[in-house]
Design a protein around this motif. Structure first.
Motif, PDB file in Angstrom:
ATOM      1  N   PHE A  99       0.825  -1.192  -0.034  1.00 16.34           N
ATOM      2  CA  PHE A  99       0.167  -0.023   0.124  1.00 16.34           C
ATOM      3  C   PHE A  99       0.937   1.256  -0.025  1.00 16.34           C
ATOM      4  O   PHE A  99       0.604   2.249  -0.937  1.00 16.34           O
ATOM      5  CB  PHE A  99      -0.865  -0.030   1.099  1.00 16.34           C
ATOM      6  N   LYS A 100       1.737   1.223   0.763  1.00 16.16           N
ATOM      7  CA  LYS A 100       2.711   2.505   0.994  1.00 16.16           C
ATOM      8  C   LYS A 100       3.453   2.608  -0.096  1.00 16.16           C
ATOM      9  O   LYS A 100       3.803   3.712  -0.903  1.00 16.16           O
ATOM     10  CB  LYS A 100       3.649   2.340   2.065  1.00 16.16           C
ATOM     11  N   ALA A 101       4.005   1.412  -0.950  1.00 24.63           N
ATOM     12  CA  ALA A 101       4.742   1.698  -2.037  1.00 24.63           C
ATOM     13  C   ALA A 101       4.089   2.116  -3.173  1.00 24.63           C
ATOM     14  O   ALA A 101       4.582   2.928  -3.945  1.00 24.63           O
ATOM     15  CB  ALA A 101       5.370   0.121  -2.488  1.00 24.63           C
ATOM     16  N   PHE A 102       2.742   1.703  -3.245  1.00 25.62           N
ATOM     17  CA  PHE A 102       1.676   2.166  -4.295  1.00 25.62           C
ATOM     18  C   PHE A 102       1.697   3.604  -4.293  1.00 25.62           C
ATOM     19  O   PHE A 102       1.556   4.163  -5.190  1.00 25.62           O
ATOM     20  CB  PHE A 102       0.535   1.343  -4.225  1.00 25.62           C
ATOM     21  N   VAL A 103       1.151   4.083  -2.989  1.00 30.89           N
ATOM     22  CA  VAL A 103       1.168   5.398  -2.858  1.00 30.89           C
ATOM     23  C   VAL A 103       2.167   6.454  -3.204  1.00 30.89           C
ATOM     24  O   VAL A 103       2.187   7.294  -3.652  1.00 30.89           O
ATOM     25  CB  VAL A 103       0.751   5.804  -1.408  1.00 30.89           C
ATOM     26  N   ASP A 104       3.482   5.690  -2.895  1.00 28.10           N
ATOM     27  CA  ASP A 104       4.791   6.591  -3.191  1.00 28.10           C
ATOM     28  C   ASP A 104       4.835   6.632  -4.878  1.00 28.10           C
ATOM     29  O   ASP A 104       5.243   7.554  -5.314  1.00 28.10           O
ATOM     30  CB  ASP A 104       5.851   5.802  -2.606  1.00 28.10           C
ATOM     31  N   ALA A 105       4.663   5.283  -5.483  1.00 33.14           N
ATOM     32  CA  ALA A 105       4.462   5.716  -7.097  1.00 33.14           C
ATOM     33  C   ALA A 105       3.619   6.585  -7.507  1.00 33.14           C
ATOM     34  O   ALA A 105       3.871   7.399  -8.539  1.00 33.14           O
ATOM     35  CB  ALA A 105       4.408   4.277  -7.481  1.00 33.14           C
ATOM     36  N   TYR A 124       0.702   7.686   7.906  1.00 34.14           N
ATOM     37  CA  TYR A 124       0.532   6.178   7.826  1.00 34.14           C
ATOM     38  C   TYR A 124       1.909   5.305   8.355  1.00 34.14           C
ATOM     39  O   TYR A 124       1.982   4.346   8.043  1.00 34.14           O
ATOM     40  CB  TYR A 124       0.149   5.712   6.433  1.00 34.14           C
ATOM     41  N   ARG A 125       2.875   6.168   8.704  1.00 30.88           N
ATOM     42  CA  ARG A 125       4.076   5.572   9.328  1.00 30.88           C
ATOM     43  C   ARG A 125       4.051   4.474  10.205  1.00 30.88           C
ATOM     44  O   ARG A 125       4.625   3.315  10.277  1.00 30.88           O
ATOM     45  CB  ARG A 125       4.910   6.600   9.788  1.00 30.88           C
TER      46      ARG A 125
END
Length: 210
Positions: free
Chosen positions: A13-19, A78-79
């Motif tokens: 989820f976090k990787a997707f948001v960053d992308a 979200y950290r």
């Protein structure tokens, strides 16, 4: 099994948001790249390019900083979140939609004549980004088992976002009614600390009174 019991870890989820954020920030530069090509075709000098496209450059810089600020806030939010549920995922999909859309009104500012609808679209997008961020804070506050973030931090996030929404609404009013430099109304965001403190005091007084 309800949506609230369907949980998954946050890594993807976090990787997707960053992308998504990285792509949106990259898209901001594309209209300027086209403008450079047009300037070369018209044999403009570098100084003439900067003069002719100053509005476009300013809108790029403003939106780039805003998206970066939103991303940093999202990272802090979200950290410490350990689990994502379907409702929380959809809240974030809505947040990402506003981020991906922002390059469009940014291009409008830089390339189109200003009209009354333009600031509504641009600042309205920023308000929607902040509203979806607020929705995330409220959801986490109601489901503290999803995160290790202290409840006080979650409440502070809610208050901070409410302050930002209020200031964005003030900026929108200025942009609509003060022409032609209405976008300078976004400078009211510098008062976010003051407004946050005021809302925090009001919230504490209500808590004490109850």
């Amino acid at each position: 099994m309800t949506d609230h019991t369907l949980r998954f870890r946050t890594e993807r989820f976090k990787a997707f948001v960053d992308a998504v954020v990285a792509i949106a920030m990259t898209l901001l530069i594309l209209p300027l790249m086209e403008s450079v090509s047009d300037a070369a075709s018209n044999r403009l000098s570098t100084a003439e390019f900067f003069d002719e496209h100053s509005g476009q450059l300013l809108s790029f810089g403003l939106s780039f900083v805003l998206i970066a600020t939103f991303w940093m806030g999202h990272h802090r939010q979200y950290r410490d979140v350990e689990w994502i549920t379907s409702p929380l995922l959809w809240i974030n999909i809505a947040w990402m939609a506003t981020i991906v859309w922002l390059p469009v009104p940014t291009a409008m500012i830089g390339q189109m004549d200003t009209d009354l609808l333009q600031p509504v679209v641009y600042i309205g997008t920023l308000i929607l980004t902040q509203v979806t961020t607020l929705a995330g804070w409220v959801f986490l506050l109601r489901h503290p088992d999803l995160t290790t973030t202290p409840v006080e931090t979650l409440r502070a996030g809610v208050i901070g976002d409410l302050a930002a929404i209020i200031l964005f609404l003030v900026a929108l009013a200025i942009a609509v009614f003060v022409q032609p430099y209405g976008y300078a109304g976004l400078l009211v965001l510098l008062l976010s600390g003051v407004v946050t403190q005021l809302l925090d005091r009001v919230a504490r007084r209500r808590t004490t009174a109850n």
